[in-house]
Enzyme design. Structure first.
Site, mmCIF file in Angstrom:
data_model
loop_
_atom_site.group_PDB
_atom_site.id
_atom_site.type_symbol
_atom_site.label_atom_id
_atom_site.label_comp_id
_atom_site.label_asym_id
_atom_site.label_seq_id
_atom_site.Cartn_x
_atom_site.Cartn_y
_atom_site.Cartn_z
ATOM 1 C CD GLU A 45 -3.046 1.448 2.231
ATOM 2 O OE1 GLU A 45 -2.909 0.332 3.202
ATOM 3 O OE2 GLU A 45 -3.668 1.963 2.155
ATOM 4 C CG ASN A 379 -9.042 -2.132 2.007
ATOM 5 O OD1 ASN A 379 -8.450 -3.287 2.237
ATOM 6 N ND2 ASN A 379 -9.422 -1.143 2.720
ATOM 7 C CD GLU A 380 -9.629 -2.569 6.615
ATOM 8 O OE1 GLU A 380 -9.739 -1.534 7.464
ATOM 9 O OE2 GLU A 380 -8.982 -3.663 6.941
HETATM 10 O O1 AHR Z 1 -2.495 -1.764 6.594
HETATM 11 C C1 AHR Z 1 -2.914 -0.468 7.015
HETATM 12 C C2 AHR Z 1 -4.372 -0.332 7.084
HETATM 13 O O2 AHR Z 1 -4.909 -1.209 7.701
HETATM 14 C C3 AHR Z 1 -4.916 -0.506 5.458
HETATM 15 O O3 AHR Z 1 -4.870 0.558 4.673
HETATM 16 C C4 AHR Z 1 -6.353 -0.833 5.944
HETATM 17 O O4 AHR Z 1 -7.188 -1.782 4.918
HETATM 18 C C5 AHR Z 1 -6.460 -1.357 7.324
HETATM 19 O O5 AHR Z 1 -7.232 -0.929 8.139
#
Ligand code: AHR
Length: 660
Positions: A45, A379-380
Site C-alpha cells: 500500500e 477493502n474492509e
Molecule cells: O495496513 C494498514 C491499513 O489497515 C490498511 O490500509 C487498511 O485496509 C487497514 O485498516
C-alpha cells in the site's frame, strides 16, 4: 400426501446437504491434501511513503508542483522547493495553471528572470529527506521547460551538498518555444546522503518549469520510470507468490473523489492524475498500475489488484475516531461507467494488443498479457446497502464477462463482528470465490486462534487473509505469526492466500506500525517478521502431509505456542518440514520420513531464534536473522528445537536423486 412427499424430499435434501457439508465442512486432518499454491504473498500500500519517497525511484519530491494543502495543510506547490538566487540574480517566481504541460497536471512554475546574477536564477529541491547519491553512479535528469522568451536560455543542473559543493552536474540550452522535455545524465563524483538538486537558468528570460525528475540510472531490472533497486530486491527476496496493490484504505479513498482510479495512473507520467493520499500526503502515481503489474512480473508474484467497490472508506472525512460513518457511494447513474472501468482493467492486463486497453499496455512497452487471475473488489468496507448495491453491480458484470477471473470479496476490518458476518452472508448469496479477511491483533490472539480455519466450511468461499499482523516487530511477535502460518498451511485448502500488512515504511514517515520492512534513503531494514514471512514463502508447497511430525509433550500447552507442518512442493519435488515454537521451553519430537520414499543423506536446516523481546533495529539490523546449516537425515529424525524459534528443514529432491 403431496405435502408429505415434498416434506420427505426436503428432509432428505437437507440431510444430504448437511451430511455432505459435514463431510467436507472441516479439513480431514489425517489425509494429505492439496493446498493453495499461492498461499504466501505480500500486501503493498502507498502508506508511510511506500511509493513516493519509497519504492518508486524518483528522487525529486513534488516534482510536478502538485502538492497542495489538501494533501497536508502545511503543503503547497513549492513544498520541498526553494527559489534559488544565490548569485545575486533577481526576477519573479510564480505558480501558474494557465498553459500546463497537460490539463491533468495543472501546476507549473513560471520564472521571469530579470538579472541572472553570477550563478543564474532557478530552483532547488531537497528530495525526500535529502537526495542520496553515490560516487561513480549516473543519474537520469529530465524536465519539461516552456521557453516563452525568444532567446534560448543556458541551463545548468547540479547536485550539491549542504554546503553547496558540487557533486555532479550537466548543462544544456533551451531550444524552441513551447513545452519540451529535456533529458540529461549527471555523473556523480562523491557520496552524499542528503544532496539537493539545483536547476539554474543563466540568462534573462521567461520560462515555465514542470516535471523535474531525477532517478538513479540503475533501477530494479533497469526499467525506465523504475523502482528503487535495493528496496525492490529485499521485497523480491521474499519470493512472494502474489502481490496485492495499491492498498488498503488507499484503494477506497477518503470520499468518493479520492477513490483510487487505475486509469489515472497509466500512460506518460506527466499526464497522470495525481491526488491526495488518504494517509495525508500526496500520490504522484508515478508508480501506477503499469509499474505494479511489471513489478509483479519481475518478482514472479501473481498480481492482485484491489479496486474500490464503488464506495469510499467508511472512515472518510475524519470519522476514524467515531467508528466510521463516512462511507459514500459513487452515484448510481455513474456506476455503469465505474463498472466499465473495472472491466477495462481486465482488458488492460489480459486483453490482446488489438483491444483498446491491451493496446495501451503494449504502448507502455508490454505487448504480452500480465496474466491477471485475481481481482479484489472492496477493502474492509462497512457492509451497508450502499456497498451491497454497488458490489453486486461490479461482481455480476465481472463474473459474467470474465468467469475466469477469481473475484475476491470483502468481509470488513475485523476477524468477527457485524461487517464480518454481513460480508460472509453476501459472499454466500453470490457464491463469491474468495473473501478478504483482515486482522491486526496481539500475538496472544494469533496463538489462541490457530484452530480458526480447521472449523471453516470447505463448501463456502475460500479465504484470502489480505491483511494481518501481530502488534509488534519482536521475535515473539514474529513467532506468533509463524505458529499461525503453520495453521494456514494446514488449512491451505480453504485459506487460499495470506499477506502480512503493511509491507514497507520510510523511517520518520510511518503512518502505521508495525511494518514488515523499514527503510531510509540509503538503507533497508528487514524485521524479524520479514524473515518469518520469507521462510514460509520460499518454503511453501502445494501438498500438505499430515502426521509426518509429532511433537512430544503436553498437547494443550504445545497447541497454543507451537505448531508443525509438512508440505511438498510438486514443482521441485522438495519436502519441507516446519516447527514453530513461540513458547519459553524447547520442543522435542520426531519426524517420521520412512514413508516418504527415497531420502537424501542430508537436508538444509534454517533456524530463526533469539531473545523473544528483541527486534531488528537500525542500530542492530541483524540482531535476529535466519541461520542455515546442513543436517544428516535419518528415516526417523528426532529433534529438539529451541524455545522461541522457527525451524525449517528443506529436503531437496535433487539430492534424493544423487543418493539413489
Ligand atoms: O495496513 C494498514 C491499513 O489497515 C490498511 O490500509 C487498511 O485496509 C487497514 O485498516
Amino acid at each position: 400426501m403431496m405435502k408429505k412427499i415434498a416434506c420427505t424430499a426436503l428432509l432428505s435434501t437437507l440431510a444430504f446437504t448437511w451430511l455432505g457439508a459435514s463431510a467436507q465442512q472441516k479439513g480431514d486432518a489425517a489425509k494429505p491434501r492439496k493446498i493453495s499454491p499461492d498461499l504466501f504473498g505480500i500486501f503493498f500500500e502507498d502508506l508511510s511513503y511506500a511509493a513516493d519517497g519509497g519504492l518508486y525511484a524518483e528522487l525529486i519530491q513534488n516534482r510536478s508542483f502538485e502538492y497542495s494543502p489538501a494533501d497536508n495543510r502545511d503543503w503547497n506547490s513549492m513544498t520541498a522547493w526553494k527559489y534559488q538566487t544565490d548569485g545575486f540574480g533577481y526576477g519573479t517566481i510564480s505558480v501558474e495553471t494557465a498553459t500546463p504541460v497537460h490539463p491533468n497536471n495543472p501546476h507549473y512554475i513560471l520564472l521571469d528572470i530579470q538579472d541572472e546574477g553570477q550563478k543564474g536564477v532557478g530552483l532547488e529541491n531537497s528530495g525526500f529527506d535529502g537526495i542520496p547519491v553515490k560516487a561513480g553512479k549516473n543519474y537520469n535528469f529530465s524536465v519539461f521547460l516552456n521557453a516563452i522568451s525568444d532567446q534560448s536560455l543556458p541551463v545548468k543542473v547540479a547536485l550539491v551538498d549542504r554546503k553547496g559543493k558540487e557533486l555532479g552536474s550537466s548543462s544544456f540550452t533551451t531550444s524552441d518555444k513551447g513545452w519540451k522535455k529535456y533529458a540529461e545524465q549527471i555523473h556523480v563524483n562523491f557520496d552524499n546522503d542528503s544532496a539537493k538538486l539545483v536547476l539554474l537558468f543563466k540568462a534573462k528570460g521567461k520560462i515555465g518549469i514542470d516535471m523535474v525528475s531525477l532517478c538513479p540510472e540503475e533501477t530494479f531490472k533497469n526499467h525506465n520510470n523504475g523502482l528503487r533497486a535495493d528496496l525492490a530486491q529485499v521485497i523480491a527476496d521474499i519470493k512472494p507468490k502474489f502481490m496485492r496493490f495499491p492498498g488498503g484504505c488507499l484503494t477506497h479513498g477518503d470520499g468518493v473523489a479520492n477513490i483510487y482510479r487505475w486509469k489515472n495512473t497509466i500512460g506518460p507520467v506527466e499526464q497522470r492524475v495525481e491526488q491526495r493520499n488518504i494517509w495525508n500526503y500526496h500520490q504522484s502515481v508515478g508508480l501506477g498500475y503499469f509499474e505494479y503489474f511489471q513489478f509483479c512480473e519481475d518478482i514472479g508474484a501473481k498480481p492482485v489488484p484491489v479496486l474500490a467497490a464503488g464506495v469510499s472508506c467508511q472512515n472518510s472525512g475524519g470519522t476514524w475516531k467515531i467508528g466510521g460513518t463516512g462511507q459514500k457511494g459513487i452515484p448510481v447513474e455513474e456506476m455503469k461507467a465505474y463498472v466499465q472501468d473495472v472491466l477495462d482493467l481486465i482488458e488492460y492486463a489480459n486483453g490482446p494488443v488489438t483491444s483498446t486497453w491491451g493496446a495501451k499496455r503494449a504502448a507502455a512497452g508490454h505487448p504480452a498479457p500480465f496474466n491477471l487471475e485475481y481481482l479484489g473488489i472492496g477493502n474492509e468496507d462497512k457492509i451497508t446497502g450502499v456497498f451491497e448495491e454497488r458490489f453486486r453491480m461490479i461482481y455480476d458484470a465481472v463474473h459474467k464477462a470474465h468467469p475466469e477471473i477469481k473475484i475476491i470479496g470483502t468481509v470488513g476490518p475485523s476477524p468477527k463482528g457485524e461487517d464480518f458476518d454481513k460480508g460472509w452472508k453476501l459472499a454466500d448469496q453470490l457464491s463469491v470465490g474468495i473473501v478478504d479477511e483482515h486482522y491486526y491483533e496481539k500475538p496472544q490472539w494469533f496463538l489462541k486462534n490457530t484452530q480458526r480455519y480447521d472449523a471453516y466450511n470447505r463448501l463456502r468461499s475460500k479465504v484470502y487473509i489480505g491483511e494481518y499482523a501481530s502488534w509488534g516487530n519482536t521475535l515473539f511477535n514474529a513467532l506468533s505469526e509463524a505458529v499461525y502460518m503453520i495453521s494456514l498451511e494446514r488449512n491451505g485448502d480453504v485459506v487460499r492466500m495470506a499477506s502480512y500488512a503493511p509491507l514497507i515504511a520510510r523511517i520518520g514517515h510511518a503512518s502505521w506500525n508495525p511494518n514488515l520492512i523499514y527503510f531510509n534513503g540509503t538503507q533497508v531494514f528487514p524485521t524479524v517478521n520479514y524473515y518469518v514471512q520469507q521462510q514460509f514463502a520460499v518454503n511453501s508447497g502445494n501438498e500438505y502431509l499430515p502426521g509426518v511430525i509429532k511433537m512430544k509433550g503436553e498437547k494443550t500447552v504445545l497447541d497454543t505456542t507451537a505448531g508443525v507442518s509438512t508440505v511438498r512442493d510438486s514443482a521441485t519435488g522438495d519436502l519441507i518440514l516446519k516447527i514453530a515454537n513461540a513458547g519459553s521451553v524447547p520442543v522435542s519430537g520426531e519426524a517420521d520420513l520412512s514413508k516418504i520414499g527415497q531420502l537424501p543423506k542430508s537436508a538444509t536446516l534454517t533456524v530463526i531464534t533469539g531473545n523473544p523481546e528483541v527486534k531488528n533495529s537500525t542500530d542492530n539490523p541483524q540482531a535476529i536473522v535466519p541461520q542455515s546449516s546442513v543436517i544428516k537425515l535419518q528415516k526417523k529424525w528426532a529433534f529438539t528445537v529451541p524455545a522461541y524459534s522457527l525451524t525449517v528443514v528443506r529436503i531437496s529432491s535433487r539430492s534424493m536423486e544423487k543418493h539413489k
